[in-house]
Design a protein around this motif. Structure first.
Motif, short mmCIF file in Angstrom:
data_model
loop_
_atom_site.label_atom_id
_atom_site.label_comp_id
_atom_site.label_asym_id
_atom_site.label_seq_id
_atom_site.Cartn_x
_atom_site.Cartn_y
_atom_site.Cartn_z
N THR A 148 0.82 -1.22 0.00
CA THR A 148 0.00 0.00 0.00
C THR A 148 0.85 1.27 0.00
OG1 THR A 148 -0.20 -0.29 2.40
CG2 THR A 148 -2.03 -1.05 1.06
N LEU A 149 2.05 1.14 -0.52
CA LEU A 149 2.94 2.29 -0.67
C LEU A 149 3.47 2.28 -2.10
CD1 LEU A 149 5.06 1.94 2.61
CD2 LEU A 149 3.22 3.58 2.19
N PRO A 150 3.87 3.46 -2.60
CA PRO A 150 4.46 3.48 -3.95
C PRO A 150 5.78 2.71 -3.97
CG PRO A 150 4.69 5.63 -2.86
CD PRO A 150 3.82 4.79 -1.98
N ARG A 151 5.94 1.83 -4.94
CA ARG A 151 7.17 1.05 -5.03
C ARG A 151 7.18 0.28 -6.34
NH1 ARG A 151 9.17 -2.47 -1.55
NH2 ARG A 151 10.16 -3.22 -3.44
N TYR A 152 8.35 -0.23 -6.68
CA TYR A 152 8.48 -1.15 -7.80
C TYR A 152 8.14 -2.55 -7.31
CZ TYR A 152 13.08 -1.91 -5.64
OH TYR A 152 14.10 -2.17 -4.76
N TYR A 153 7.79 -3.42 -8.25
CA TYR A 153 7.46 -4.80 -7.90
C TYR A 153 8.72 -5.60 -7.59
CZ TYR A 153 5.63 -9.53 -8.06
OH TYR A 153 5.28 -10.81 -7.73
N SER A 154 8.64 -6.39 -6.52
CA SER A 154 9.73 -7.30 -6.21
C SER A 154 9.19 -8.39 -5.30
CB SER A 154 10.87 -6.54 -5.50
OG SER A 154 11.84 -7.44 -5.00
N ARG A 155 9.84 -9.54 -5.32
CA ARG A 155 9.51 -10.54 -4.30
C ARG A 155 10.62 -10.62 -3.26
NH1 ARG A 155 7.22 -12.99 -9.00
NH2 ARG A 155 8.76 -14.64 -9.26
N GLY A 156 11.56 -9.70 -3.36
CA GLY A 156 12.56 -9.48 -2.30
C GLY A 156 13.35 -10.71 -1.87
N LEU A 157 13.55 -11.62 -2.80
CA LEU A 157 14.21 -12.88 -2.42
C LEU A 157 15.66 -12.65 -1.99
CD1 LEU A 157 14.21 -15.97 -2.25
CD2 LEU A 157 14.70 -16.05 -4.69
N GLN A 158 16.00 -13.18 -0.83
CA GLN A 158 17.39 -13.19 -0.35
C GLN A 158 17.71 -14.59 0.14
OE1 GLN A 158 18.77 -10.20 2.49
NE2 GLN A 158 17.00 -8.95 1.97
N ILE A 159 18.92 -15.03 -0.18
CA ILE A 159 19.41 -16.32 0.30
C ILE A 159 20.80 -16.07 0.89
CG2 ILE A 159 20.11 -18.66 -0.38
CD1 ILE A 159 18.18 -18.35 -2.79
#
Lengths: 398, 398
Positions: free
Chosen positions: B267-278
């Motif tokens: 619910t905030l302005p942002r680009y799409y990401s699934r933020g994956l970190q390993i």
């Protein structure tokens, strides 16, 4: 001519010595009158630096109490092991000496109260020397936040994301305090990068405050794996169990409703980052790709964001912080990209003018308390713990 | 010739209708025999798609029970509001019909137990259609994890980082269930992107399990700010209070000691990401800059990492997952970058062969339960809550 400031340095490990050489001795107003460390060889090396740079031989001592009893000492810089930071700072304040305290975390909430009370009793200022508060990007983004570019801020993140495996694994040879801390403690042991800059973005202790936190640690595997591959000869060390989890995630709630995610990631292979994220109602910043996304500006690129990675540079001209504008004009001094110079220059200026320090005892206590509180939360399985109001309500009016 | 599979679709909002058009009607083995939604106009539009694509007129109904009583129905795809997912799935399983369930979160731990028990009683498989488990990068990284490229995994992160403000703010016009959920609930409401792929990386329910979580939500400001600027005419809506915090951070601890950080940021302005970190003992991946850092390979670039942003492409050739290798050769079908096709094709294959589904009822219950549990933790100020073992110990041997 401006009066010089008589300064003593306590703690001359890698950090203290490099600050002495690259920052203190370069400052036109600083006169180093004493160098102190529990190891005599470190004192000697430091004194040689002072003399080589053209100042008189300073006092060399392994007893910090001798330093604090010097007449005409204006300020002491404490760069010791984390364990001694707060107690030494309190002793110096009680001796009437301005304290510049290198960063680290607290071991108990009580010692944070102790230093707050010492200040309130003595009125001697102490400054936490959090250089990241003077980072170029941090200050520019603070400027953007203050100008409303990101709208109302609702969530931020940051961390100390720095592969320290070799420093820690060589802690015996290097007499580094991190080794014993990583062996025996499990917490957010280094919270003030990036909590310092985040606290300024969120007006912490100046209209807002940290309310509570939860903290969880991953298992500890990074150092063990590293030592097996790089220090296999040291049979005792090879079987060492490290209490410190590799990644510690701490989530803090603020009085105004913002959340802060702090990450400690220091014992796994990785690139350096302070993981700064700012999320507001009108835009966001993410340090991992150094990009700024603004509502109404970047909407068409929701799904094609990689082409804007690094676009922070486009905003430099408009939003560079005044501190950095001036610094760039005058010539950036060395030391962590220039941050060290700025934080120490601000401290020295406060000492010289007998003024309050820009990062004060309440900031210090609040930021450093996160280590003790995260240790408690982790030990309790991630249970939320309250963060004390070290200002006792003064944050409402500051 | 292969037997076709008789499929009904329940729930024909934006997701159901687009899947029908782009995936189900394109699948050579799928015959759509019924379309169902509580809104008759949606059924009509869906039936038109089916006929236009050359299949016979399907049953159109607003009563899902009519669908479940159809003879010769092989499978039902449930794409309804989140609230109906699990109860409808259970009814279908009790009618002996394979269930493909679109993603979402659960409203209580009890309904997760209910679907587990329904499966154990009926033995009718259900598959959570988590398309992100079939993402190209997710599968390639899973392949790298399985080959040990990152060493032992100690920490992962992911999220659903997708600006949905306009979808939610237009929820009345679009009859979208998100609106009522965002008005009245505060939780990690969409956990399975990216928990699904992370669960596979960490062997969850197959030698490892999720133990407990803490969850905290930021204040809710994004939708309010958006509505004030974009829907100011709607006087009632203008003053709506949204319970859902803008950013929800959930930290999960696993039986083997790994931590998972899940983020909901919708619910905030942002680009799409699934933020994956390993993060493992030998290397890391971060989706924000799509880069892979490996111990002993990238060490010289700790402080100059930006030059390696996007270097995941360098690893494609060596580590592309076999599923995607084949898919690329055969021609990627549309729908969220090809993931939709793969997840539905796997489901249809299981139905056709009367085999177990690759994402089963235990995965479904575990992943979906995170919504209910995070709601509980947030309500309790971030208190840790236990995550049930829906396998009752079978995870030890699976």
């Amino acid at each position: 001519m401006e009066m010089t400031v008589n300064v003593a340095v306590i703690g001359l490990g890698a950090r203290g010595l490099s600050l002495l050489e690259m920052v203190f001795m370069e400052h036109p107003l600083v006169k180093i009158v004493a160098v102190c460390d529990v190891y005599g060889d470190r004192c000697k090396a430091a004194a040689e630096v002072v003399v080589k740079k053209g100042q008189p031989q300073p006092l060399e001592t392994t007893d910090y109490k001798e330093v604090l009893s010097l007449p005409n000492l204006d300020a002491v810089l404490i760069c010791t092991s984390w364990e001694d930071h707060i107690s030494m700072a309190i002793e110096a304040m009680e001796a009437g000496i301005y304290v510049g305290l290198e960063v680290g975390g607290a071991y108990s909430v009580q010692e944070c109260w102790d230093i707050v009370r010492a200040y309130e009793r003595t009125k001697v200022p102490v400054m936490l020397l959090e250089n990241c508060c003077y980072g170029r990007n941090e200050l520019m983004l603070l400027n953007m936040v203050e100008q409303g570019v990101f709208g109302e801020i609702v969530h931020v993140a940051g961390g100390y994301l720095h592969d320290l495996r070799s420093e820690i694994a060589c802690g015996q040879e290097n007499r580094h305090y991190r080794l014993r801390n990583y062996l025996h403690r499990n917490c957010e042991n280094y919270p003030t990068h990036e909590l310092g800059p985040l606290a300024r973005i969120l007006d912490i202790n100046r209209g807002n405050r940290l309310i509570s936190l939860t903290s969880q640690a991953s298992k500890s595997k990074g150092l063990q794996d590293y030592i097996r591959r790089h220090k296999a000869n040291d049979k005792n060390f090879l079987n060492a169990d490290f209490a410190q989890g590799d990644v510690v995630t701490t989530v803090i709630k603020c009085a105004r409703g913002e959340t802060i995610v702090l990450t400690l990631d220091t014992t796994l292979p990785r690139y350096y980052s302070r993981g700064l994220q700012i999320h507001g109602t009108r835009g966001m910043y993410n340090e991992e790709n150094q990009s700024i996304f603004l509502d109404g500006v970047n909407d068409q690129d929701h799904f094609t964001w990689s082409k804007h990675w690094g676009n922070i540079e486009k905003y430099r001209k408009q939003y560079e912080h005044p501190i950095w504008k001036q610094y760039l004009e005058e010539g950036v001094k060395q030391g962590h990209g220039g941050m060290d110079w700025l934080v120490y220059a601000d401290f020295i200026q406060a000492v010289q003018n007998k003024m309050p320090t820009p990062i004060d005892v309440y900031d210090l206590a609040t930021w450093m308390s996160i280590s003790a509180l995260s240790e408690e939360s982790i030990a309790l399985g991630g249970h939320p713990v309250a963060i004390p109001d070290f200002t006792n309500g003064k944050w409402l009016g500051r």
